[in-house]
Design an enzyme around this catalytic site. Structure first.
Site, PDB file in Angstrom:
ATOM      1  N   GLU A  22       1.698   3.726   3.012  1.00 17.38           N
ATOM      2  CA  GLU A  22       2.161   3.165   4.283  1.00 17.38           C
ATOM      3  C   GLU A  22       3.688   3.180   4.282  1.00 17.38           C
ATOM      4  O   GLU A  22       4.346   2.186   3.981  1.00 17.38           O
ATOM      5  CB  GLU A  22       1.582   1.765   4.465  1.00 17.38           C
ATOM      6  CG  GLU A  22       0.053   1.824   4.491  1.00 17.38           C
ATOM      7  CD  GLU A  22      -0.625   0.465   4.531  1.00 17.38           C
ATOM      8  OE1 GLU A  22      -1.861   0.439   4.487  1.00 17.38           O
ATOM      9  OE2 GLU A  22       0.080  -0.562   4.597  1.00 17.38           O
ATOM     10  N   GLU A  32       0.814  -5.121  10.930  1.00 14.16           N
ATOM     11  CA  GLU A  32       0.237  -3.770  10.950  1.00 14.16           C
ATOM     12  C   GLU A  32       0.913  -3.035  12.101  1.00 14.16           C
ATOM     13  O   GLU A  32       0.712  -3.373  13.256  1.00 14.16           O
ATOM     14  CB  GLU A  32      -1.281  -3.839  11.158  1.00 14.16           C
ATOM     15  CG  GLU A  32      -2.034  -4.578  10.066  1.00 14.16           C
ATOM     16  CD  GLU A  32      -2.225  -3.737   8.802  1.00 14.16           C
ATOM     17  OE1 GLU A  32      -1.873  -2.533   8.811  1.00 14.16           O
ATOM     18  OE2 GLU A  32      -2.722  -4.289   7.801  1.00 14.16           O
ATOM     19  N   HIS A  36       2.982  -3.410   7.018  1.00 16.30           N
ATOM     20  CA  HIS A  36       1.964  -2.385   6.724  1.00 16.30           C
ATOM     21  C   HIS A  36       1.804  -1.447   7.905  1.00 16.30           C
ATOM     22  O   HIS A  36       2.272  -1.734   9.010  1.00 16.30           O
ATOM     23  CB  HIS A  36       0.597  -3.042   6.479  1.00 16.30           C
ATOM     24  CG  HIS A  36       0.521  -3.821   5.216  1.00 16.30           C
ATOM     25  ND1 HIS A  36      -0.287  -3.457   4.161  1.00 16.30           N
ATOM     26  CD2 HIS A  36       1.152  -4.957   4.833  1.00 16.30           C
ATOM     27  CE1 HIS A  36      -0.150  -4.335   3.183  1.00 16.30           C
ATOM     28  NE2 HIS A  36       0.711  -5.254   3.561  1.00 16.30           N
ATOM     29  N   HIS A  84       0.871  -1.184   0.000  1.00 15.06           N
ATOM     30  CA  HIS A  84       0.000   0.000   0.000  1.00 15.06           C
ATOM     31  C   HIS A  84       0.904   1.228   0.000  1.00 15.06           C
ATOM     32  O   HIS A  84       1.726   1.397   0.899  1.00 15.06           O
ATOM     33  CB  HIS A  84      -0.913   0.006   1.230  1.00 15.06           C
ATOM     34  CG  HIS A  84      -1.935  -1.090   1.181  1.00 15.06           C
ATOM     35  ND1 HIS A  84      -2.272  -1.857   2.272  1.00 15.06           N
ATOM     36  CD2 HIS A  84      -2.694  -1.538   0.152  1.00 15.06           C
ATOM     37  CE1 HIS A  84      -3.205  -2.735   1.923  1.00 15.06           C
ATOM     38  NE2 HIS A  84      -3.475  -2.567   0.645  1.00 15.06           N
TER      39      HIS A  84
HETATM   40 ZN   LIG Z   1      -1.637  -1.882   4.202  1.00 14.47          ZN
END
Ligand SMILES: [Zn+2]
Length: 330
Positions: free
Chosen positions: A58, A213, A150, A55
């Site tokens: 990020e 994350e 992420h 992404h």
């Molecule tokens: Zn992500």
């Protein structure tokens, strides 16, 4: 290659003057835009893929990987594993956007790109799949790892957590030990096949895979990398063949997915506030979302929400509901 050249050139979209070379105790090869392979001269202890920037907004984990790579290339850190470093979506990183056309982290594996209009992202997901398969095509019997880094869009009651793909074959204990050492707050285990990069690596090459994350997404340069220090230390231990750091803090909370909320219809509406934090708790019967012909409610006595997002494309996940799974083995 030094001083964040790999990151700088990936962001600039330029080719490095040299595409391979030797550094302190390993050889490196620039394989593709945002893809670099490092092989130690001695015997490797594992084969590890570290990816970030799947992404494009990020950025903190991208900076974290760039720093790790610099430490290796400058000889400040020893390499004990075969390592593939991947910056997932360079075009989106340049634009500072999560994605340009479609979310690339829904395009991997069996389901693949069939449901998506061809774009830079469908092409890139195929390129990355090929590099990952190529990296693991060597049957050297080494433990296989894939950690995809992420940061979350929204705030979270567990600031740092990991997601483990569904695996019919079960999980290796060493991944859990690593997640604990990385001081993550929670672990979520999927119960169904997905189309993320880590589902793909787990399924196709039997890697110990997890999506991490690591806090909230901020622009390049605005990230406070101190909050990532425990993860950074655990990554350094993994690729340096060093003992894992000792966990400091409460035990890792364990969850598994109980139900997925999918946006199937144009009239889909999420019935909880748009700014609901990840891991907010709900009680049985509470309404979660509604669309033509269907309503989603909390099914178990208590469920926790993850990634609520009503504005996803049709057919995609608008949220996950979790239940606690403290007793789960592996
Ligand atoms: Zn992500």
């Amino acid at each position: 290659m030094s001083n964040r050249d790999f990151l700088r050139q990936t962001l600039a979209g330029t080719l490095p003057a040299r595409r391979h070379g030797e550094s302190a105790g390993f050889v490196w090869r620039w394989l593709d835009e945002g893809v670099m392979e490092l092989s130690p001269s001695g015997r490797a202890q594992a084969a590890v893929v570290l990816s970030a920037g799947v992404h494009g907004n990020e950025t903190a984990p991208v900076e974290l990987l760039a720093d790790l790579l610099d430490e290796l290339l400058s000889g400040r850190r020893r390499l004990a594993v075969r390592l593939l470093v991947v910056l997932g979506n360079p075009a989106a990183l340049r634009a500072g956007r999560r994605y340009l056309v479609n979310d690339m982290n829904r395009m991997f594996g069996q389901k693949g790109i069939a449901d998506f209009t061809p774009s830079g992202e469908t092409a890139r997901s195929l390129v990355l799949s090929q590099h990952l398969l190529g990296f693991f095509a060597v049957d050297d019997g080494l433990p296989r790892w894939h950690l995809d880094l992420h940061t979350a869009i929204r705030g979270s009651l567990h600031p740092r957590f990991a997601l483990r793909p569904f695996r019919a074959r079960g999980y290796a204990p060493s991944l859990l030990s690593w997640l604990e050492a990385a001081a993550l707050d929670a672990l979520v285990t999927h119960r169904a096949q997905g189309a993320t990069f880590t589902h793909f690596s787990s399924e196709s090459v039997d890697a110990m895979s997890a999506t991490l994350e690591l806090g909230k997404a901020l622009p390049f340069g605005a990230n406070d990398l101190v909050q990532f220090s425990a993860v950074s230390r655990a990554l350094a231990a993994l690729i340096g063949g060093l003992p894992l750091p000792v966990r400091d803090g409460p035990p890792l909370k364990r969850y598994r997915v109980s139900q997925q909320i999918t946006r199937n219809s144009e009239d889909f509406a999420l019935l909880i506030p748009a700014d609901t934090l990840n891991f907010t708790e709900f009680q049985r019967g509470e309404p979660l979302a509604r669309e033509h012909g269907r309503e989603y409610r909390v099914e178990q006595a208590r469920e926790w929400i993850l990634f609520p997002n009503p504005s996803v494309a049709l057919g995609l996940r608008a949220g996950l509901m979790l239940v606690e799974a403290p007793e789960e083995a592996g």
